[in-house]
Design a protein around this motif. Sequence first.
Motif, PDB file in Angstrom:
ATOM      1  N   ASP A  42     -42.534  -4.780 -22.865  1.00 22.00           N
ATOM      2  CA  ASP A  42     -43.513  -5.860 -23.023  1.00 22.00           C
ATOM      3  C   ASP A  42     -43.043  -7.115 -22.295  1.00 22.00           C
ATOM      4  N   VAL A  43     -44.013  -7.974 -21.995  1.00 24.37           N
ATOM      5  CA  VAL A  43     -43.744  -9.241 -21.315  1.00 24.37           C
ATOM      6  C   VAL A  43     -44.473 -10.362 -22.058  1.00 24.37           C
ATOM      7  N   VAL A  44     -44.095 -11.593 -21.744  1.00 25.13           N
ATOM      8  CA  VAL A  44     -44.743 -12.749 -22.367  1.00 25.13           C
ATOM      9  C   VAL A  44     -46.028 -13.099 -21.607  1.00 25.13           C
ATOM     10  N   GLU A  92     -40.519  -6.280 -27.941  1.00 27.27           N
ATOM     11  CA  GLU A  92     -39.268  -7.030 -28.048  1.00 27.27           C
ATOM     12  C   GLU A  92     -39.531  -8.525 -28.051  1.00 27.27           C
ATOM     13  N   GLU A  93     -40.502  -8.952 -27.249  1.00 25.96           N
ATOM     14  CA  GLU A  93     -40.741 -10.380 -27.058  1.00 25.96           C
ATOM     15  C   GLU A  93     -41.322 -11.061 -28.296  1.00 25.96           C
ATOM     16  N   VAL A  94     -41.792 -10.308 -29.256  1.00 23.10           N
ATOM     17  CA  VAL A  94     -42.347 -10.905 -30.475  1.00 23.10           C
ATOM     18  C   VAL A  94     -41.490 -10.581 -31.689  1.00 23.10           C
ATOM     19  N   GLY A  95     -40.196 -10.311 -31.430  1.00 23.08           N
ATOM     20  CA  GLY A  95     -39.291 -10.152 -32.556  1.00 23.08           C
ATOM     21  C   GLY A  95     -38.602  -8.812 -32.658  1.00 23.08           C
ATOM     22  N   ALA A 130     -37.007 -16.323 -16.493  1.00 23.66           N
ATOM     23  CA  ALA A 130     -37.807 -15.489 -17.383  1.00 23.66           C
ATOM     24  C   ALA A 130     -38.793 -16.344 -18.164  1.00 23.66           C
ATOM     25  N   HIS A 131     -39.959 -15.792 -18.447  1.00 19.42           N
ATOM     26  CA  HIS A 131     -41.011 -16.423 -19.254  1.00 19.42           C
ATOM     27  C   HIS A 131     -41.710 -17.567 -18.519  1.00 19.42           C
ATOM     28  N   LYS A 132     -41.291 -17.903 -17.327  1.00 22.26           N
ATOM     29  CA  LYS A 132     -41.885 -19.028 -16.607  1.00 22.26           C
ATOM     30  C   LYS A 132     -42.901 -18.533 -15.578  1.00 22.26           C
ATOM     31  N   ALA A 133     -43.701 -19.480 -15.072  1.00 24.48           N
ATOM     32  CA  ALA A 133     -44.565 -19.156 -13.942  1.00 24.48           C
ATOM     33  C   ALA A 133     -43.694 -18.791 -12.743  1.00 24.48           C
ATOM     34  N   ASN A 134     -44.216 -17.887 -11.922  1.00 22.95           N
ATOM     35  CA  ASN A 134     -43.533 -17.475 -10.699  1.00 22.95           C
ATOM     36  C   ASN A 134     -42.166 -16.858 -10.984  1.00 22.95           C
ATOM     37  N   GLU A 135     -42.112 -16.080 -12.055  1.00 20.70           N
ATOM     38  CA  GLU A 135     -40.905 -15.317 -12.375  1.00 20.70           C
ATOM     39  C   GLU A 135     -40.562 -14.405 -11.197  1.00 20.70           C
TER      40      GLU A 135
END
Length: 385
Positions: free
Chosen positions: A74-76, A136-139, A357-362
């Motif tokens: 999963d991704v944010v 993973e990204e939500v816990g 990670a988690h930012k724009a333009n990863e």
Amino acid sequence: MTPKDWLHTLVAFDTTSRNSNLALIETVRDALARQGVASSLHYSKERNKANLFATLPAANGNTQGGIVLSGHTDVVPVDGQDWHTDPFTVTEKDGAWYGRGTADMKGFIATALALVPDFLALPRQQPLHLALSYDEEVGCIGAPVMLQELLARGQQADGCVVGEPTGMQVVVAHKGVNLFHCHVHGKAAHSSLTPQGCNAIEYAAMLICRIREIAEHFKQHGPYDQAFDVPFTTMTTNMIGGGIALNTIPERCEFSYEFRNLPGLQPKALAAQVEQYVQDVLLPRMRQEYDSARIDITTGASAPALEASEQEAITALSRALTQDHAVRKVAYGTEAGLFQQAGIPSIVCGPGHIQVAHKANEYVEIAQIETCERFLRKLAQSQCA
């Protein structure tokens, strides 16, 4: 398929945690099946998401022991971010591949999947395992489901590499992550008749201030571990909502808070400090105003801290293969603590950098993927001795 091919394939699936990951998982399952590798899927309760666990047996067919290569699928979200390219299409620019999840952490998964044919061709004396998780990204919600299934069927492993973005440097410890949701129930009244109500927002604010006081105590008095980028346990309130009108005493207020504990500090002890303040201070005061007032605290997702032993074989092997002997500990959480808790010694080492990670333009640098490829090849070759 090359790591680049696999990365294009994986990023094209919008596996934001609110969405299903089944299309990605089934694509990986089918690709492995074509190479003679069977996968087991472990579904969420809603059956709209799944983990995948696949074993590449040793040359003699042994499937027990060996090393797990672990990654979350999963991704944010990309909502509201200023992306310069399509986040779900890999774009190559300036020696890097851009797209959501390229660093966190589809780059590692892509590299591992691309090397499966080479892994299978080696005369390995131990198995290799692939473990892909959901949410993973939500816990770290998916990995415990997989680990419970593996425990139930008696699957063993000697070590685990969690490929979160570390710049291909070995990380031996991270903090635990513990999420909580608090619901404060007071009594509504017209704001001109304040004594007839019980203000849920004000009592929530008192509890939030107490959480901040506990956090300040850890900041000022420790315990400390200077190997961490943030060397003490932290507590923060991150979301809040309540009230219905400017002239109404609020009946309810809800907020969410978290703490990130150093390894060795028990999460239950931290939670007990908050609960004690609720029971000893807040509720008695609230019930002087409204005898049915209450405060409900529910536990959200959590992931245990990681503290890898330098004596464990996976730590020594990872250090030898990377020639990296520095002690690195990070404040963010991973699934490595869950594998360790399940009796599988673990470290964290993967391509890319957590700062993007988690930012724009990863993005992930192509050189990082190449370094990861060399590392995984050496890891598999070490099983041939």
